[in-house]
Design an enzyme around this catalytic site. Sequence first.
Site, PDB file in Angstrom:
ATOM      1  N   LYS A  35       0.839  -1.206   0.000  1.00 57.26           N
ATOM      2  CA  LYS A  35       0.000   0.000   0.000  1.00 57.26           C
ATOM      3  C   LYS A  35       0.871   1.253   0.000  1.00 57.26           C
ATOM      4  O   LYS A  35       0.652   2.175  -0.791  1.00 57.26           O
ATOM      5  CB  LYS A  35      -0.891   0.012   1.233  1.00 57.26           C
ATOM      6  CG  LYS A  35      -1.507   1.377   1.544  1.00 57.26           C
ATOM      7  CD  LYS A  35      -2.378   1.388   2.777  1.00 57.26           C
ATOM      8  CE  LYS A  35      -1.626   1.613   4.048  1.00 57.26           C
ATOM      9  NZ  LYS A  35      -1.314   2.993   4.405  1.00 57.26           N
ATOM     10  N   ASN A  36       1.875   1.278   0.904  1.00 55.44           N
ATOM     11  CA  ASN A  36       2.640   2.516   1.087  1.00 55.44           C
ATOM     12  C   ASN A  36       3.634   2.775  -0.033  1.00 55.44           C
ATOM     13  O   ASN A  36       4.237   3.834  -0.091  1.00 55.44           O
ATOM     14  CB  ASN A  36       3.331   2.508   2.452  1.00 55.44           C
ATOM     15  CG  ASN A  36       2.308   2.665   3.559  1.00 55.44           C
ATOM     16  OD1 ASN A  36       1.158   3.030   3.307  1.00 55.44           O
ATOM     17  ND2 ASN A  36       2.701   2.357   4.773  1.00 55.44           N
ATOM     18  N   ARG A 134       1.408  14.466  12.933  1.00 55.01           N
ATOM     19  CA  ARG A 134       1.822  14.247  11.542  1.00 55.01           C
ATOM     20  C   ARG A 134       2.009  15.547  10.770  1.00 55.01           C
ATOM     21  O   ARG A 134       1.351  15.813   9.772  1.00 55.01           O
ATOM     22  CB  ARG A 134       0.840  13.305  10.849  1.00 55.01           C
ATOM     23  CG  ARG A 134       0.624  12.051  11.673  1.00 55.01           C
ATOM     24  CD  ARG A 134      -0.078  10.958  10.956  1.00 55.01           C
ATOM     25  NE  ARG A 134       0.840  10.277  10.032  1.00 55.01           N
ATOM     26  CZ  ARG A 134       0.414   9.272   9.249  1.00 55.01           C
ATOM     27  NH1 ARG A 134      -0.840   8.924   9.264  1.00 55.01           N
ATOM     28  NH2 ARG A 134       1.265   8.674   8.425  1.00 55.01           N
TER      29      ARG A 134
HETATM   30  C1  EPZ Z   1       4.595   6.751   6.125  1.00 50.41           C
HETATM   31  O1  EPZ Z   1       3.904   7.842   6.726  1.00 50.41           O
HETATM   32  C2  EPZ Z   1       3.583   5.620   6.047  1.00 50.41           C
HETATM   33  N1  EPZ Z   1       2.461   6.029   5.220  1.00 50.41           N
HETATM   34  C3  EPZ Z   1       3.095   5.253   7.453  1.00 50.41           C
HETATM   35  O2  EPZ Z   1       2.223   4.120   7.328  1.00 50.41           O
HETATM   36  C4  EPZ Z   1       4.306   4.845   8.295  1.00 50.41           C
HETATM   37  O3  EPZ Z   1       3.879   4.574   9.615  1.00 50.41           O
HETATM   38  C5  EPZ Z   1       5.326   5.996   8.308  1.00 50.41           C
HETATM   39  O4  EPZ Z   1       5.694   6.333   6.949  1.00 50.41           O
HETATM   40  C6  EPZ Z   1       6.590   5.639   9.075  1.00 50.41           C
HETATM   41  O5  EPZ Z   1       7.170   4.505   8.527  1.00 50.41           O
HETATM   42  C7  EPZ Z   1       2.606   6.086   3.879  1.00 50.41           C
HETATM   43  O6  EPZ Z   1       3.660   5.815   3.332  1.00 50.41           O
HETATM   44  C8  EPZ Z   1       1.391   6.479   3.096  1.00 50.41           C
HETATM   45  P1  EPZ Z   1       6.860  10.012   8.346  1.00 50.41           P
HETATM   46  P2  EPZ Z   1       4.580   9.324   6.779  1.00 50.41           P
HETATM   47  O7  EPZ Z   1       6.789  11.312   7.633  1.00 50.41           O
HETATM   48  O8  EPZ Z   1       5.349   9.579   5.551  1.00 50.41           O
HETATM   49  C9  EPZ Z   1       7.266  13.001  11.951  1.00 50.41           C
HETATM   50  C10 EPZ Z   1       0.320   2.813   7.773  1.00 50.41           C
HETATM   51  O9  EPZ Z   1      -0.202   2.335   8.800  1.00 50.41           O
HETATM   52  N2  EPZ Z   1       7.344  14.058  10.929  1.00 50.41           N
HETATM   53  O10 EPZ Z   1       8.073   9.140   8.179  1.00 50.41           O
HETATM   54  O11 EPZ Z   1       3.524  10.269   7.152  1.00 50.41           O
HETATM   55  C11 EPZ Z   1       5.858  12.433  12.022  1.00 50.41           C
HETATM   56  O12 EPZ Z   1       5.034  13.252  12.816  1.00 50.41           O
HETATM   57  C12 EPZ Z   1       0.851   4.233   7.781  1.00 50.41           C
HETATM   58  O13 EPZ Z   1       0.440   2.183   6.680  1.00 50.41           O
HETATM   59  C13 EPZ Z   1       7.661  15.355  11.349  1.00 50.41           C
HETATM   60  O14 EPZ Z   1       7.858  15.587  12.542  1.00 50.41           O
HETATM   61  O15 EPZ Z   1       5.592   9.123   8.012  1.00 50.41           O
HETATM   62  C14 EPZ Z   1       6.087  11.081  12.633  1.00 50.41           C
HETATM   63  O16 EPZ Z   1       6.162  11.223  14.040  1.00 50.41           O
HETATM   64  C15 EPZ Z   1       0.714   4.891   9.144  1.00 50.41           C
HETATM   65  N3  EPZ Z   1       7.712  16.338  10.419  1.00 50.41           N
HETATM   66  C16 EPZ Z   1       7.457  10.667  12.066  1.00 50.41           C
HETATM   67  O17 EPZ Z   1       8.063  11.865  11.591  1.00 50.41           O
HETATM   68  C17 EPZ Z   1       7.471  16.115   9.101  1.00 50.41           C
HETATM   69  O18 EPZ Z   1       7.549  17.070   8.308  1.00 50.41           O
HETATM   70  C18 EPZ Z   1       7.366   9.691  10.908  1.00 50.41           C
HETATM   71  O19 EPZ Z   1       6.607  10.312   9.906  1.00 50.41           O
HETATM   72  C19 EPZ Z   1       7.159  14.807   8.681  1.00 50.41           C
HETATM   73  C20 EPZ Z   1       7.095  13.787   9.616  1.00 50.41           C
END
Ligand code: EPZ
Length: 443
Positions: A35-36, A134
Amino acid sequence: MTLAALNSPVDLNQSQLLIVGRQRLEGELQVNGAKNSALALMAASVLSREPIRLQNMPDLTDIGTMAKILVSLGMGFHLEGSSTVLSGGGITRHDPSYDLTRRLRASFFLIGPLLARHGVAKVPLPGGCRIGSRPVHEHNKGLEAMGARISIASGVVSAEVRGNQGRLQGCPIHLDYPSVGATETLMMAATLAEGETVLRNAAQEPEVEDLAGLLKAMGARIRGAGSSTIQISGVKELHGADHAVIPDRIEAGTFLIAAAVTRSRLHVTPVESSHLNAVLAKLEAMGCSISPQGQGLTITTLGQLRGCELRTQPFPGFPTDLQAPFMALLATVQGDSFVTETVFENRLQHVAELKRMGAQIHTNGTNVAILKGVPMLSGVPVAGTDLRAAAAMVIAGLAADGVTHVAGLEHLDRGYTRLEERLQAVGARISRIDATRTALLAA
Ligand code: EPZ
């Protein structure tokens, strides 16, 4: 109205899964496309006027939502046999609707390709769902470094490239956090920017590498995807391509956990085991035996399983998306276990539901859980509060004594296609009941 139903957190107007636990599973579970990865690949199709053909696409509600968003921008979308074909030639809009984008975090990743293709983009901020706030400042900061002017008003991020004939300018970018979405957004934007972009402290997830594979097939010049430093040399335009989505490592991990929690022998295929090393290591340390077989893995459990300590981290660490399903397993094994969630600030919502089933779990109120395994969970009505928490409820239900009612299927169906049918096929006593039958059952 039964007492359990009176106390149930479940909205009786919802469909539910009914699970009769303690059934051994046997046979083979097929893993679908990731999916991701698929969502990011769909966003990348905006970068070319020519068709992008994707194989092994999963049949999930999130994919349907992303397709609706792209079609609303003018993207052509059709199925050709087993391929999903996206044609970016007709894209005229750069402002996806709030109603659609608010349902899907990945929709925000479109800001990179739209800006790279059109020099302008207006994308609503993604909904912060239950697992955390997020934010998207890493995405916006990187795009600003590349020459975009960004403003945020009424929940919409407006970006525009002023000067340089509306073309982004490549540059070095150091991410404060290895955000998956920010890495994907900026990598896509950089493919059409002028000059070199270097992303440092980039996410190393397999989905990032898969996206780079499609972009390179489209003519992008990318080195280092899958490592923490990615170099992109911008080109003038990208052409069409064919690409097969990698197997879903989180779905594969969920199936391996289902085998462990029911003490079953299962074949899970296809699996790219290098995408799951951290999870395989934990399962083996607990007493599972896992061996490669064909394109997949065969898992068996050897006697008593033991608790463990796990800490979620960015790839190649233990994936946050398997923390909840894994905790359901830890609740049922002998001994103490310690779980620390370091990626999202609010991803222990499933603890309350597991405790409803008799799990012995204490938390620090934010991101640390201490579990003492119990010999048996009890089947009761529970609800999944997000996609992976819902999967955790199914895992717990497979092990529990009695009948578990799982609600929150609108979350579950975002990431798992017809999960109950596939589990039934390997011996689970699980079925989906619609809202009317749910209400009758509760009467
Ligand atoms: C991707 O989300 C996945 N979703 C998530 O899967 C997955 O949990 C996550 O990566 C981590 O592996 C998709 O790919 C569609 P991040 P994403 O930006 O890109 C913080 C599932 O269940 N952050 O790596 O949104 C954020 O708040 C979903 O399939 C900032 O602080 O994840 C989080 O705490 C859930 N500032 C951490 O980083 C930013 O600008 C990880 O977020 C961006 C993110």
